[in-house]
Design a protein around this motif. Sequence first.
Motif, short mmCIF file in Angstrom:
data_model
loop_
_atom_site.label_atom_id
_atom_site.label_comp_id
_atom_site.label_asym_id
_atom_site.label_seq_id
_atom_site.Cartn_x
_atom_site.Cartn_y
_atom_site.Cartn_z
N ARG A 55 -4.96 -4.90 -0.89
CA ARG A 55 -5.90 -3.94 -0.31
C ARG A 55 -7.27 -4.56 -0.06
NH1 ARG A 55 -9.03 -1.35 1.66
NH2 ARG A 55 -9.46 0.88 1.68
N TYR A 56 -7.73 -5.40 -0.99
CA TYR A 56 -9.11 -5.87 -0.91
C TYR A 56 -9.24 -7.36 -0.60
CZ TYR A 56 -9.75 -1.42 -3.28
OH TYR A 56 -9.73 -0.09 -3.60
N SER A 57 -8.13 -8.03 -0.37
CA SER A 57 -8.25 -9.46 -0.04
C SER A 57 -7.41 -9.76 1.20
CB SER A 57 -7.79 -10.33 -1.20
OG SER A 57 -6.39 -10.38 -1.24
N LEU A 58 -7.39 -11.01 1.57
CA LEU A 58 -6.61 -11.41 2.74
C LEU A 58 -5.21 -11.84 2.34
CD1 LEU A 58 -9.38 -13.45 4.55
CD2 LEU A 58 -8.57 -11.20 5.15
N GLU A 110 -6.19 3.93 -1.78
CA GLU A 110 -5.16 4.86 -1.30
C GLU A 110 -5.27 6.18 -2.05
OE1 GLU A 110 -3.09 3.43 1.23
OE2 GLU A 110 -4.67 2.00 0.83
N PHE A 118 -12.05 -12.52 -3.87
CA PHE A 118 -12.28 -11.26 -3.15
C PHE A 118 -12.91 -10.25 -4.10
CE2 PHE A 118 -8.80 -8.94 -5.15
CZ PHE A 118 -7.99 -9.98 -5.59
N VAL A 119 -13.68 -9.36 -3.50
CA VAL A 119 -14.42 -8.38 -4.30
C VAL A 119 -13.58 -7.13 -4.51
CG1 VAL A 119 -16.45 -6.86 -4.24
CG2 VAL A 119 -16.68 -9.25 -3.60
N LEU A 120 -13.71 -6.54 -5.69
CA LEU A 120 -13.03 -5.28 -5.99
C LEU A 120 -14.08 -4.17 -6.12
CD1 LEU A 120 -10.45 -6.25 -8.76
CD2 LEU A 120 -10.01 -5.82 -6.37
N PRO A 121 -13.68 -2.93 -5.95
CA PRO A 121 -14.65 -1.85 -6.18
C PRO A 121 -15.19 -1.86 -7.61
CG PRO A 121 -12.49 -0.97 -5.58
CD PRO A 121 -12.41 -2.42 -5.42
N ASP A 122 -14.39 -2.39 -8.54
CA ASP A 122 -14.84 -2.47 -9.93
C ASP A 122 -16.08 -3.35 -10.05
OD1 ASP A 122 -12.17 -1.46 -11.59
OD2 ASP A 122 -11.76 -2.42 -9.69
N VAL A 167 -14.21 6.04 -3.97
CA VAL A 167 -13.89 4.60 -3.90
C VAL A 167 -12.86 4.39 -2.79
CG1 VAL A 167 -12.72 2.75 -5.16
CG2 VAL A 167 -14.36 4.19 -6.33
N TYR A 174 -1.40 -4.43 -5.58
CA TYR A 174 -2.06 -3.52 -4.63
C TYR A 174 -3.50 -3.95 -4.38
CZ TYR A 174 -4.71 0.38 -2.90
OH TYR A 174 -5.58 1.14 -2.17
N VAL A 175 -4.26 -4.21 -5.45
CA VAL A 175 -5.66 -4.58 -5.23
C VAL A 175 -5.78 -5.88 -4.44
CG1 VAL A 175 -6.63 -3.30 -7.18
CG2 VAL A 175 -5.98 -5.66 -7.50
N GLN A 176 -4.81 -6.77 -4.66
CA GLN A 176 -4.82 -8.03 -3.89
C GLN A 176 -4.56 -7.73 -2.41
OE1 GLN A 176 -2.15 -10.91 -5.53
NE2 GLN A 176 -3.75 -11.73 -6.83
N ARG A 216 0.84 -1.20 0.00
CA ARG A 216 0.00 0.00 0.00
C ARG A 216 0.87 1.25 0.00
NH1 ARG A 216 -5.03 -1.16 4.02
NH2 ARG A 216 -5.47 0.99 3.53
N LEU A 270 -15.26 -1.86 1.54
CA LEU A 270 -16.14 -2.04 0.38
C LEU A 270 -17.60 -2.18 0.82
CD1 LEU A 270 -14.05 -4.39 -1.95
CD2 LEU A 270 -14.39 -1.94 -2.11
N THR A 291 -11.47 3.65 -9.48
CA THR A 291 -10.93 2.46 -8.83
C THR A 291 -9.47 2.32 -9.30
OG1 THR A 291 -11.52 0.98 -10.63
CG2 THR A 291 -13.20 1.35 -8.96
N PRO A 292 -8.66 1.54 -8.59
CA PRO A 292 -7.27 1.38 -9.03
C PRO A 292 -7.16 0.90 -10.48
CG PRO A 292 -7.52 0.53 -6.82
CD PRO A 292 -8.88 0.89 -7.29
N HIS A 293 -8.07 0.02 -10.90
CA HIS A 293 -8.01 -0.46 -12.28
C HIS A 293 -8.38 0.63 -13.28
CE1 HIS A 293 -8.10 -4.80 -10.84
NE2 HIS A 293 -6.99 -4.63 -11.49
N GLU A 294 -9.34 1.46 -12.90
CA GLU A 294 -9.70 2.58 -13.79
C GLU A 294 -8.54 3.57 -13.90
OE1 GLU A 294 -14.53 2.63 -12.96
OE2 GLU A 294 -13.21 3.91 -11.78
N GLU A 354 -14.07 -6.88 1.63
CA GLU A 354 -13.34 -6.06 2.61
C GLU A 354 -14.29 -5.04 3.26
OE1 GLU A 354 -10.42 -3.37 4.25
OE2 GLU A 354 -11.54 -2.78 2.49
N TYR A 390 -14.62 -13.13 -0.26
CA TYR A 390 -14.27 -12.12 0.75
C TYR A 390 -14.63 -10.70 0.29
CZ TYR A 390 -11.33 -9.33 3.86
OH TYR A 390 -10.87 -8.41 4.76
#
Lengths: 417, 334
Positions: free
Chosen positions: A381-384, B324, B277-281, B321, A377-379, A329, B233, A351-354, B230, B228
């Motif tokens: 940030r949003y997963s374990l 960071e 895991f879910v993404l904001p996308d 969203v 990062y998305v892994q 991060r 989200l 979003t990070p991808h956008e 977060e 999952y």
Amino acid sequence: MSLLGMGAGYLLAFAFNKLFKRLRWKPRPLLIVNILLWATLAFAQGGGLGLRVWEWPTPAFIRPECLIAGGLLWGLGWRFAYTPMRFTTLIGEFQFGLVILLVASFLDAQWAAKSTALVPATLIFFASALSGISISHARERNSWLSGLSLGRWIGFLGCCVGMILLTGLLIGVAVNPALLRILLSLLAKGGQLLLWILKEIFEFLNSLIPPPKPVELPGPSGMGQIRGPSEAPILFMPDWLRRIFRIIWGVGGLILVLIALWQLSSQVFHWLRKKLGRAGDEEVEFLTGAFREDLSNWLKRIFRALRVRWPFKEKRRVVPGLVGAEAVRRIYRHLLTWAAESGCIRQAWQTPHEFLQNLNDLLPEGRFEFTFITQLYVQARYSLFIPGEDGLRQLQQSWERIRKMRSSPKRKEPPSE
Amino acid sequence: MQQPFVESTPGEVRRIKEAAERVFHNVNQVIVGKRESIELVLIALLCEGHVLIEDVPGVGKTLLAKAMAKSLGCSFKRIQCTPDLLPSDVTGIHYFNQRTSAFEFRPGPILANIVLVDEINRAMPRTQSSLLECMQEQQITVDLETVSLPRPFMILATQNPVELEGTFPLPEAQLDRFLLRVRLGYPEVGEEEIILSRFQGSNPLDELSSVLKAEEILELQWNCRRVYVEQSLRQYISALTRATRSHERIQLGASPRASLGLHMASQARAAIHGRNFVLPDDIKSLAVSLLAHRFLLKTDARMKGQTPEDIVEEILSLIPVPAEEAGRSSDSTS
């Protein structure tokens, strides 16, 4: 000699133990050799342990304290020799050394030792610490010395050294007994003025209260013999108890001062860390954590030597800011800051991808690196998912490559909202 | 006793992705392109939700529903809605069996795994209302008798938005029960030619076989729920639905059911894309299909020609969203 001698002990301990480390000696012979070396140094300086060991400028000063301080410094030099020479570790060591220096200055002032060696010792400390940090940083190949912030780092180093020397010089030239006397007298005058104002205020307030009516006292026959307070003391405190209280008071005061110094240096380094973090991508350990860890390790070693079980629960040491996901991060934050400085700001709704599309437009040759960093990062940030050492190394390398590419980024307009 | 919550493993998610690919491939034999629409239907299936396929006539609404139903090896029934359709025609009735001299239950077409409710807005409101219980609670009540519906259960309803004559707009309560509203749209350039050549000899729908079994679907549904999400989200989902409630041009905002739906649908989308895991996308891409049919616009907004889709897009561009920010981390969504 005194303080400089102790400092020399620290440096010698470091040098010798660096050598011993290469020789891979076992702990027991290492301990014996270190004690022998330290004793030799003490003899060489004082001409004999029982006579003039660690001669302090004030002859009345208690010598065993100096002996202990010298031993401690030797131990610290020894410990430092076995510390990994990494930038982050060295920053931690710098904090640690600074606290020791502050404590030495404080004790010097408290005991009125007037050590002439304190200023050169401070200068040597800063010069060695700052050069050591720079060298270690350069060795890790992510140095400011090889990046765009070269000027900033050199400037920072130069300013620090210059400021220290200038301050030392100014203090040496300007602070003389006459000036001190003037300052003290001014301080005393100010205090007297304040007291006079307070006295005037209290007298004025007192004049507002009406005087009490005179009360007729009963005759001597109606009263018993009144005993003065001095004749029958309410609480008698023996001398030994008073001495204990005095020691407790002194120790308490000392602890408070140490805590204040500790907090102060922690705050200073917290600020410094933030500044450095913006310039590069380094995170340094807080002083509190480093000091606590060192102390507990030392106590644990003593407990182990005494074959006593450590009474506290073992906690896993977590270095703030350096744990897997947090490191990812942090690098992504640096990437965002870098992109923002190049005119590509991530909008809050993106979003990070956008945002990856914007990054690719900003620097097409960094497409692979941007994708890798964003994916990781998305892994994180949003997963374990906790990235491993390899992943972090690759991430660091990707970020380094982007930093090298950024020397001539194609500036583009920020994305329209 | 409550089962402990365990996140789905990458292996489980991979199985969902493979199953989804099988369905895509199968449906694509009949429907040309429209991967997004097929994905939305599949998401609804994995979330135990229902889909409202809404578009102009002739774009393949019924065909998509039938192709999906055939691809899933489950029981399939069709209800063709007409103004004279009665609730009992949907749910079933108790009739007197003279042989046994007892009342027996004859189940209606709703008792199937996949139910195609064609032209739903042509049914009378009371008939439409008969679907409310089964859509939410997966059961029907006939003459004081409650019957559970088979699982998996999904309603694929179609409606034509342009025709107003002889139609009855769906009530808000019913619209809210549809997890997603899917719009197919006209085929892309070149797709129409493929459709023509594909349907030249025979109807490819007849040759379609099932690629997923009912038990398999149930397992996939269970695995989807363990994807999952977060914490930030969840806050983002909540912020999106809350924004519809306080929006100045919305008369009635999205319900908590919408939040739940968005949560589950994001999980299913993540799983279909092979992530555990879910993404904001995921959330953003589903927001329009999931929220736009659930709220009522104010009259002035409608008069100005604004659509619920526009409002959802606007909300998406306003709510930050959770990610960071340059120089500092941002975990919360205000």
